[in-house]
Structures are given as structure tokens and as C-alpha cells.
Design an enzyme around this catalytic site. Structure first.
Site, PDB file in Angstrom:
ATOM      1  CE  LYS A 108      15.659  -3.098   0.664  1.00 50.98           C
ATOM      2  NZ  LYS A 108      14.732  -1.972   0.462  1.00 50.98           N
ATOM      3  CD  GLU A 109      10.403  -8.342   4.351  1.00 50.85           C
ATOM      4  OE1 GLU A 109       9.985  -7.436   5.063  1.00 50.85           O
ATOM      5  OE2 GLU A 109       9.681  -8.998   3.602  1.00 50.85           O
ATOM      6  CG  ASP A 143       3.271  -7.866  -1.841  1.00 47.85           C
ATOM      7  OD1 ASP A 143       2.492  -8.512  -2.563  1.00 47.85           O
ATOM      8  OD2 ASP A 143       2.937  -6.865  -1.198  1.00 47.85           O
ATOM      9  CE  LYS A 161       1.635  -5.603   7.161  1.00 48.52           C
ATOM     10  NZ  LYS A 161       1.978  -5.020   8.467  1.00 48.52           N
ATOM     11  CG  ASP A 201       5.152  -6.607  10.049  1.00 49.59           C
ATOM     12  OD1 ASP A 201       4.120  -6.643   9.367  1.00 49.59           O
ATOM     13  OD2 ASP A 201       5.603  -5.578  10.576  1.00 49.59           O
ATOM     14  CG  ASP A 249       0.515   0.123  10.724  1.00 46.12           C
ATOM     15  OD1 ASP A 249       0.528   1.150  10.012  1.00 46.12           O
ATOM     16  OD2 ASP A 249       1.482  -0.206  11.437  1.00 46.12           O
TER      17      ASP A 249
HETATM   18  O1  LIG Z   1       4.614  -3.886  -0.628  1.00 43.18           O
HETATM   19  C1  LIG Z   1       4.782  -4.370   0.487  1.00 43.18           C
HETATM   20  C2  LIG Z   1       5.586  -3.755   1.465  1.00 43.18           C
HETATM   21  C3  LIG Z   1       5.737  -4.364   2.694  1.00 43.18           C
HETATM   22  N1  LIG Z   1       5.149  -5.552   2.969  1.00 43.18           N
HETATM   23  C4  LIG Z   1       5.343  -6.196   4.294  1.00 43.18           C
HETATM   24  O2  LIG Z   1       5.026  -5.302   5.326  1.00 43.18           O
HETATM   25  C5  LIG Z   1       5.700  -5.664   6.509  1.00 43.18           C
HETATM   26  C6  LIG Z   1       6.276  -4.462   7.184  1.00 43.18           C
HETATM   27  O3  LIG Z   1       7.334  -3.929   6.438  1.00 43.18           O
HETATM   28  P1  LIG Z   1       8.686  -3.400   7.117  1.00 43.18           P
HETATM   29  O4  LIG Z   1       9.618  -3.036   6.034  1.00 43.18           O
HETATM   30  O5  LIG Z   1       9.138  -4.348   8.144  1.00 43.18           O
HETATM   31  O6  LIG Z   1       8.187  -2.053   7.745  1.00 43.18           O
HETATM   32  P2  LIG Z   1       8.247  -1.528   9.249  1.00 43.18           P
HETATM   33  O7  LIG Z   1       8.341  -0.048   9.175  1.00 43.18           O
HETATM   34  O8  LIG Z   1       9.243  -2.239  10.056  1.00 43.18           O
HETATM   35  O9  LIG Z   1       6.791  -1.927   9.721  1.00 43.18           O
HETATM   36  C7  LIG Z   1       5.916  -1.168  10.511  1.00 43.18           C
HETATM   37  O10 LIG Z   1       5.241  -0.182   9.733  1.00 43.18           O
HETATM   38  C8  LIG Z   1       4.473  -0.678   8.652  1.00 43.18           C
HETATM   39  C9  LIG Z   1       3.742   0.491   8.024  1.00 43.18           C
HETATM   40  O11 LIG Z   1       4.615   1.410   7.453  1.00 43.18           O
HETATM   41  C10 LIG Z   1       3.474  -1.715   9.130  1.00 43.18           C
HETATM   42  O12 LIG Z   1       2.869  -2.300   8.014  1.00 43.18           O
HETATM   43  C11 LIG Z   1       4.179  -2.787   9.903  1.00 43.18           C
HETATM   44  O13 LIG Z   1       3.274  -3.737  10.396  1.00 43.18           O
HETATM   45  C12 LIG Z   1       4.916  -2.150  11.058  1.00 43.18           C
HETATM   46  O14 LIG Z   1       5.598  -3.143  11.800  1.00 43.18           O
HETATM   47  C13 LIG Z   1       6.764  -6.673   6.099  1.00 43.18           C
HETATM   48  O15 LIG Z   1       6.381  -7.937   6.576  1.00 43.18           O
HETATM   49  C14 LIG Z   1       6.757  -6.586   4.599  1.00 43.18           C
HETATM   50  O16 LIG Z   1       7.083  -7.792   4.020  1.00 43.18           O
HETATM   51  C15 LIG Z   1       4.365  -6.161   2.016  1.00 43.18           C
HETATM   52  O17 LIG Z   1       3.837  -7.240   2.239  1.00 43.18           O
HETATM   53  N2  LIG Z   1       4.203  -5.555   0.801  1.00 43.18           N
HETATM   54 MN   LIG Z   2       9.508  -4.302  10.352  1.00 40.71          MN
END
Ligand SMILES: O=c1ccn([C@@H]2O[C@H](COP(=O)(O)OP(=O)(O)O[C@H]3O[C@H](CO)[C@@H](O)[C@H](O)[C@H]3O)[C@@H](O)[C@H]2O)c(=O)[nH]1
Ligand SMILES: [Mn+2]
Length: 731
Positions: free
Chosen positions: A110-111, A140, A280, A304, A446
Site C-alpha cells: 500500500k505504501e 511495521d 503507529k 508519514d 496524533d
Molecule cells: O500499524 C501502523 C499503521 C500505520 N502506520 C503508519 O502511519 C502513517 C499514517 O497512516 P496512513 O494510512 O497514511 O493514515 P492517514 O489517515 O493518511 O494518516 C493520518 O491519520 C493518522 C491517524 O489515524 C496519523 O497517524 C497520520 O499521521 C495522519 O496523517 C503511515 O506512515 C503508516 O505507515 C504505522 O507505522 N503502523
Molecule cells: Mn496518509
């Protein structure tokens, strides 16, 4: 600052006075409206009219509450300015504090790892003394694909960093640089580097496609041993020991021009299917500990994996606020807004999140400071260890924020300790996640962490330079957008209804206005209640010839007009004020309605289910993969449905009901010719139809892959018939 040239200043926004006056007038209107509902209620004689009035009353109370929380952002907005050009006049470059940069990634499919290394490279190339930067990557996904990409990135960094430095490049994310028109000046060298980049990209993408690192790509015995760790029997992304690799030891490694390089460390924390890993927040806490024993920089930047740096001077901007902690000892973090690249012109999914990432932080900046949004935030490491005046000590001295690291980062003892700190059950019986580090208990770690830090007395600053400091990916399909919002909704409710609820706890520690700001987010999902009610009740009542709003000639009608137009106009005004456009605002209000009918609603339902012990939610990572056809439709501004999902049913059903009631309403109007009676409902139905336009298009007119699947259309037609038919029987 006293001595020397200024590093930053701020001014109040001129709209403040107007906002406050308007708030007073609007409060009077709300009070009058609620009074009117009670009046109607007292005159209601039938069960149906009591039920309808009560539901409108509840809706309007919720809308009024949410309006109050929104208004709290408008009472003291300030705009800041920084002068990074003055920084080196007051602080010698060699006295710049060290920085630990954390990048989180969780899923190589996904990333895409190529994007993750682009982010890392852009940050490693900061215009900042390289020996003071350490980049930590948390994987992760526990994936050799990501590790492989980083090994490749190490070689590329040796060319890329000096190239950026010598040519003073602004776009230090390779992908962004090579795909922009700007790489004119350093022509020849740039073409050469581009070729190297492309070949690395191919290699990385190739490996991801195969799903494993093929033997020819493994260069030496050491690498083979490392990759073997991922291949031991029983290894799974959710079940494996910690893997920590120092990929660049800045003290030894030099770039192609002989300059020092930043440290680069890969960390995949240990996991066990039976031990909660807290998503996270858990990953970040592991990085806090691992980085503490390796470098322990006083400043920590969280990123992120899709949020690359778009401006190499960003850390200097942050330093303008925190270069001298004794000036403002409570200052805990500096938040930059999340901004995105590749938004379509009118931003159909409201992906810009103008209010969340710009307008609201500006509002909180005038109070105790913005909330933390997960990425683009420079923290003082000290904030993770208790309030400004009450330090909470970690379990071992090596983790203290003031601990001085003396051994080199590759020393065996240190690496061994780092592995121990990354063990899946290391946190058992410690304060991590509760009093130390990023906080557990919410899917929006966050928001929750920032909130708890501010309750402890930490202040923050919002830094919003005109050139975006970071740029990230936006979801480009509706299902991705609503799934992301649903995850947030659940996480926010977890805070809203916890013992830390902002309404009580927040107000107590930070004052009522800050409490309301945080409550605004915590209760986002309850917007679904009025939105659902207004999407169905007036329309269904109209279908049955029940008129539920005052007649146009009635003076109370004017109140409705004022309340509606007032809220909408101010909303639109905010958008224009913060530099967006009318069309983007229009799409944003539509997406607000969609969220009310889908992710907020489902988030609320899942939150309740979770509390009843029926279900549990994980962190569903948002996909950052861009399908070409999908991207094309996105660029054309078409709404992407494509898949059948229950999440689409309420909105499709609401759009059908609105259309149906608009048609029937017009027929009624023509036959009884009493417009004034049914105008209110006709207007709401018409407004619904106007907002549903992309939905009708996607149901009927479109034939591309992004249209609404026939299954969804039929299900929602059935639901609409059931709903209207049921109402007909009851009414
Ligand atoms: O078990 C996990 C799940 C996610 N991530 C990381 O968390 C970040 C954010 O994940 P993403 O899927 O991009 O979520 P978003 O909803 O786009 O992110 C927003 O919302 C998140 C909270 O739900 C915050 O952590 C993010 O900083 C914020 O940008 C990414 O870099 C992931 O790789 C981890 O490291 N471990
Ligand atoms: Mn994101």
C-alpha cells in the site's frame, strides 16, 4: 528575543472582531430557533408531529454544539512569520541541535517502498549539518522489500545529497525533482543522476513486484544474513523478532564529494500476534527508545512515509522557535500543516482538509497552540517525558531525554540494547503509551497525543510557510477517502467518550476555548445524526404531504433562512480567507454531507459495536498506490466509486429519496399551488439533489470503471422504496 534580529513575529487576523460580533448574533439566532422548536413541540398534538419536531430539535442542538466548537477556532486566530535568514546571525551552524527524524511505513504494497525512500532522501538532504541528522525508518510491514529499497537508497544518497547541496536544489525529493520542469540548470549532471535514479527505481519496483529480493541483488554475505532473518520459518509481518540495521553510520560514511552523511537506521520492531502493538503510536515509541540509545537528539521530527520534504530550509524555520528553549520553556512542538500534491483542481474529496490543517490550527495558534496532526511536527524530545515542570522518568537512564550518548552507533552493546528496546513485550509494566511517549488508546494517536501533551501544559506553534514544507499523497477514490475518515471517526470517539474527554478534562487543564477546540474533533462523528435526519425526514414528510417548516410568509421562516445562510456563508468566507476557491468550498461542503451519511455514521456504529464487545477495529493503512486509469478519472474530477460497499448505501439511498421527493414536491406544488407551505422542504430536497449530482451521474450516465456498481444502485433503490413505503404506512 531581546538581542539580535527577530526570528519570528505574529499578528492577529483582522477578521477576529467580525467573527466575535457574528458569533454573538448567531448565538441569539440559535436560542430563538431552539425556542421555536419548543413552541412547536408544545403545540404538537399527534405522535408523528412530536416525533418529527423532536428529531429536528435534536439535530439542531447537535448542529448548534458543533457550531460552537467551530467558533472556538475563530475567536483568536493569529498569523505567524519566521525569518530563517536571521537564524545564523544568532546561532552558529555548529551549535544547531541534533535532530532525529522518524519515518513510519507499514505495508510495502500500500505504501510503495520507492516512495518511502523518496521521502527519506528528501529529508536526508535537508539544508542542515548532516552530522546532526539521523533518519530512523520504522517498518511495521516487517518487509525485506522495504529494507532492500533502503539499501539501494544508501548508494543513491551518496550522489543525491552532494548534488542537491552544490546546486542548491529546492525539490530534494528525487521523484518530484525529476518529474518537474525545473531541473534545467545542472543539465548534464542532472541527466546522469536521473538515469541512476531510474535504474534504482526499476530495481526496487521489480523486487516489489516479485515479492522478494532475488539472489542476484544480494551483494555480500552480510546482506545475505540480514535478508535471511525475514526468511526464517514462522516469520510473519505480525510475528517476528526486532530487526535493526544501521544503514549509514554518519561518523564513517562519506558522500561522493567527501562530505559527512546523516545516519540512517532501519527499525522493524518485534511483533507477536498475542501482544498488542498499538499501531503507529507503538511504532513511534519504539523509535523514541531506539533513537534514544543511538543518538538521543533533543529534537524529533515525525513523518508519514508519503510526506516528502518540499523545502530544505524547514528545520531552520522550526529552529527559529526552538533554538533557545529557555526563552519559552513550555514550547513543546512546532506543527507544519499537511499539504498534498496532485489534488485535482476543484478537490472533489475535500482532500485539502483546509479547516483541519490550516484554518483550525491558525485559530488554536492564538490560544495554546495547534493540535498534533501526525506528520510534519518538530517535537522537543523532552515532551514525551511528562509536563514542563514535572518530569516522568523512564525505566532506564539511557532513555532519559538529557542522557548523553557517548558510544558510536554501531557499537555492539548499543545495538544489542536497541534490539532489546524494540522487543514486542518490552513495554509490559512500563509507562510507555500512558505517561511516556506517544499515547495509546485511540486510532488517532496524533490527535490524542497532542491533546494529552497540551493538557500537561505544553504549548505549540503553527508554522505555515507559503511554500509547503511537506507534500503527501491524497486518497483518490471515494472508498479510500471514506475509509480513512471512518478510522478517524472511531479514534476520535475513543477520546471523546474516554475519561479524558475534552469537554471536561480539556476545559479543566486548558480553559474552555481550547477544550471546545479539541471537543470539535472528538465529536466530529456526531454530525452524522443531524445530517442523516435532514437527509431523510423533510423529504419523506414532503412525500406524505406533511409540512414541517414554517410557511414562507411566517416571520419564523426568516430565522431559518438566517441560520442556514449565516453558517454556510461564514464557512465559505473562511475558505476564501485561507486562500481556497469557491468551487473547492462547494465540494468540501458536499463531502461533509457524504461523511455524515457514511464514514461518520459507520464510525459511530462501529464505535458502539466495539463497546458492546461485538467488533474491534484495526488501523487500515490508506493506500498510496496510484492506478493510472483511476488517476485519470480523478484528474478529470470524476467521483470514483467502482466497488460495491455498504458505506455507499446511505448516500445513494438519500440521493434517490431526495430526487423522488423533489419530483413529488413539485407536482404537489403545481396542484395545490401553495408554495409557501412546502418551500422549506422543497428547498432541502432540491439542495440534496444538487449535492447528489455526481451520484446520479455515477449511477446512470457513466460507463467507466469508477461508476456505481449496479448492485449498489439496486440495493439503494430497494432501500429507498422500503423507507418511503414504510413511512407511507406509518404516517
Ligand atoms: O500499524 C501502523 C499503521 C500505520 N502506520 C503508519 O502511519 C502513517 C499514517 O497512516 P496512513 O494510512 O497514511 O493514515 P492517514 O489517515 O493518511 O494518516 C493520518 O491519520 C493518522 C491517524 O489515524 C496519523 O497517524 C497520520 O499521521 C495522519 O496523517 C503511515 O506512515 C503508516 O505507515 C504505522 O507505522 N503502523
Ligand atoms: Mn496518509
Amino acid at each position: 528575543m531581546g538581542l539580535g534580529p527577530p526570528l519570528h513575529t505574529y499578528k492577529h487576523m483582522p477578521c477576529t472582531v467580525f467573527n466575535r460580533l457574528f458569533a454573538i448574533i448567531y448565538i441569539c439566532a440559535i436560542v430563538a430557533l431552539i425556542y421555536h422548536h419548543f413552541l412547536t413541540l408544545s403545540h404538537s398534538t399527534t405522535f408523528i408531529s412530536v416525533a418529527i419536531t423532536t428529531s429536528l430539535l435534536i439535530s439542531d442542538l447537535i448542529l448548534a454544539f458543533m457550531w460552537a466548537t467551530t467558533t472556538s477556532f475563530r475567536l483568536r486566530p493569529i498569523l505567524r512569520q519566521v525569518f530563517p535568514e536571521n537564524l545564523e546571525k544568532v546561532l552558529d551552524r555548529k551549535d544547531f541541535p541534533a535532530m532525529d527524524i522518524f519515518i513510519c511505513t507499514a505495508d510495502p504494497y500500500k505504501e510503495p517502498p520507492i516512495n518511502v525512500i523518496n521521502t527519506a532522501l528528501s529529508l536526508m538532504a535537508y539544508d542542515y549539518p548532516p552530522e546532526k541528522i539521523s533518519v530512523y525508518v520504522s517498518d511495521d510491514g516487517g518487509s525485506e522489500l522495504t529494507l532492500f529499497a533502503f539499501m539501494e537508497a544508501v548508494n543513491f544518497a551518496k550522489i543525491w545529497l552532494p548534488f542537491c547541496r552544490d546546486n542548491n536544489i529546492m525539490d530534494r525529493c528525487p521523484e518530484a525533482y525529476f518529474s518537474s520542469e525545473r531541473h534545467g540548470r545542472a543539465e548534464l549532471e542532472s541527466e546522469e543522476i536521473k538515469a541512476i535514479y531510474e535504474s534504482m527505481k526499476m530495481k526496487v519496483e521489480n523486487v516489489v513486484e516479485r515479492g522478494e529480493v532475488c539472489p542476484d541483488y544480494i551483494m555480500n554475505e552480510l546482506q545475505r544474513q540480514t535478508f535471511n532473518k525475514y526468511r526464517t520459518p514462522g516469520f510473519a509481518r505480525s510475528h517476528h523478532p526486532p530487526i535493526i540495521q544501521v544503514l549509514i553510520d554518519g561518523a564513517k560514511e562519506k558522500d561522493k564529494k567527501g562530505h559527512s552523511m546523516p545516519n540512517l537506521v532501519y527499525v522493524s520492531r518485534g511483533k507477536n500476534i498475542n501482544v498488542p502493538h498499538h499501531f503507529k503510536a507503538g511504532a513511534l515509541n519504539t523509535l523514541l527508545r531506539v533513537s534514544a540509545v543511538l543518538t538521543n537528539a533533543p529534537i524529533v521530527l515525525t513523518q508519514d512515509c508519503d510526506m516528502y520534504s518540499n523545502d530544505p530550509h524547514t528545520p531552520k524555520r522550526a529552529l527559529c522557535y526552538i533554538s533557545n528553549p529557555s526563552v519559552r520553556p513550555q514550547l513543546g512542538y512546532i506543527q507544519f500543516p499537511q499539504r498534498y500534491h496532485g489534488l485535482n483542481k476543484d478537490d472533489i474529496y475535500g482532500g485539502e482538509f483546509l479547516r483541519l490543517f490550516v484554518a483550525n490550527p491558525v485559530g488554536m495558534d492564538g490560544l495554546q497552540g495547534p493540535s498534533y496532526v501526525g506528520s510534519g511536527c518538530f517535537f522537543r524530545r523532552r515532551v514525551f517525558f511528562g509536563g514542563p515542570t514535572s518530569m516522568v522518568l523512564p525505566e532506564i537512564p539511557e532513555l532519559r531525554p538529557d542522557y548523553v550518548v557517548e558510544k558510536p552507533i554501531t557499537s555492539e552493546a548499543i545495538i544489542e540494547l536497541a534490539h532489546h528496546l524494540g522487543e514486542c513485550n518490552y513495554e509490559n509494566n512500563t509507562k510507555w503509551g500512558f505517561e511516556l511517549g506517544f499515547r495509546y488508546g485511540s486510532l488517532v494517536e496524533d490527535y490524542f497525543t497532542g491533546y494529552r501533551l497540551q493538557c500537561e501544559g505544553w504549548e505549540s506553534v503553527f508554522c505555515h510557510p507559503s511554500r509547503p514544507a511537506f507534500l503527501g499523497d491524497v486518497p483518490i477514490s471515494l472508498i479510500d477517502a471514506v475509509s480513512q475518515t471512518k478510522r478517524w471517526a472511531i479514534g476520535l470517539l475513543e477520546v471523546g467518550f474516554s475519561k479524558y474527554t475534552p469537554m471536561i478534562s480539556g476545559s479543566r487543564y486548558m480553559g474552555h476555548v481550547m477544550g471546545l477546540c479539541y471537543a470539535h474533533y472528538a465529536f466530529w462523528p456526531i454530525w452524522s445524526i443531524p445530517i442523516v435526519i435532514y437527509s431523510f425526514i423533510p423529504q419523506i414528510a414532503l412525500l406524505n404531504g406533511l409540512y414541517i417548516f414554517p410557511e414562507v410568509t411566517n416571520p419564523w421562516f426568516l430565522l431559518y433562512v438566517f441560520v442556514f445562510l449565516g453558517a454556510y456563508a461564514q464557512d465559505c468566507y473562511d475558505f476564501i480567507l485561507f486562500g481556497s476557491t469557491f468551487k473547492r468550498w462547494w465540494n468540501d461542503q458536499r463531502i461533509w454531507l457524504i461523511k455524515g451519511l457514511s464514514p461518520y455514521l459507520f464510525g459511530l456504529a462501529e464505535y458502539i459495536a466495539k463497546h458492546l464487545g461485538i467488533a474491534s477495529q484495526g488501523f487500515n493503512v490508506t493506500s498510496k498506490v496510484q492506478d493510472d486509469e483511476q488517476s485519470k478519472r480523478y484528474d478529470q474530477g470524476l467521483m470514483e466509486f467502482g466497488v460495491h460497499s455498504v458505506m455507499f448505501l446511505p448516500l445513494a439511498t438519500a440521493s434517490i429519496v431526495s430526487l423522488f421527493s423533489l419530483v413529488v414536491g413539485i407536482i404537489q406544488m403545481l396542484s395545490i399551488w401553495e408554495v409557501e407551505k412546502l418551500f422549506g422542504q422543497l428547498f432541502i430536497a432540491g439542495f440534496g439533489v444538487l449535492n447528489s449530482w455526481p451520484i446520479y451521474e455515477a449511477m446512470i450516465l457513466r460507463s467507466d470503471k469508477g461508476r456505481i456498481p449496479i448492485k449498489t444502485t439496486i440495493s439503494s433503490i430497494c432501500l429507498a422504496i422500503l423507507l418511503c413505503g414504510g413511512a407511507f404506512l406509518v404516517l
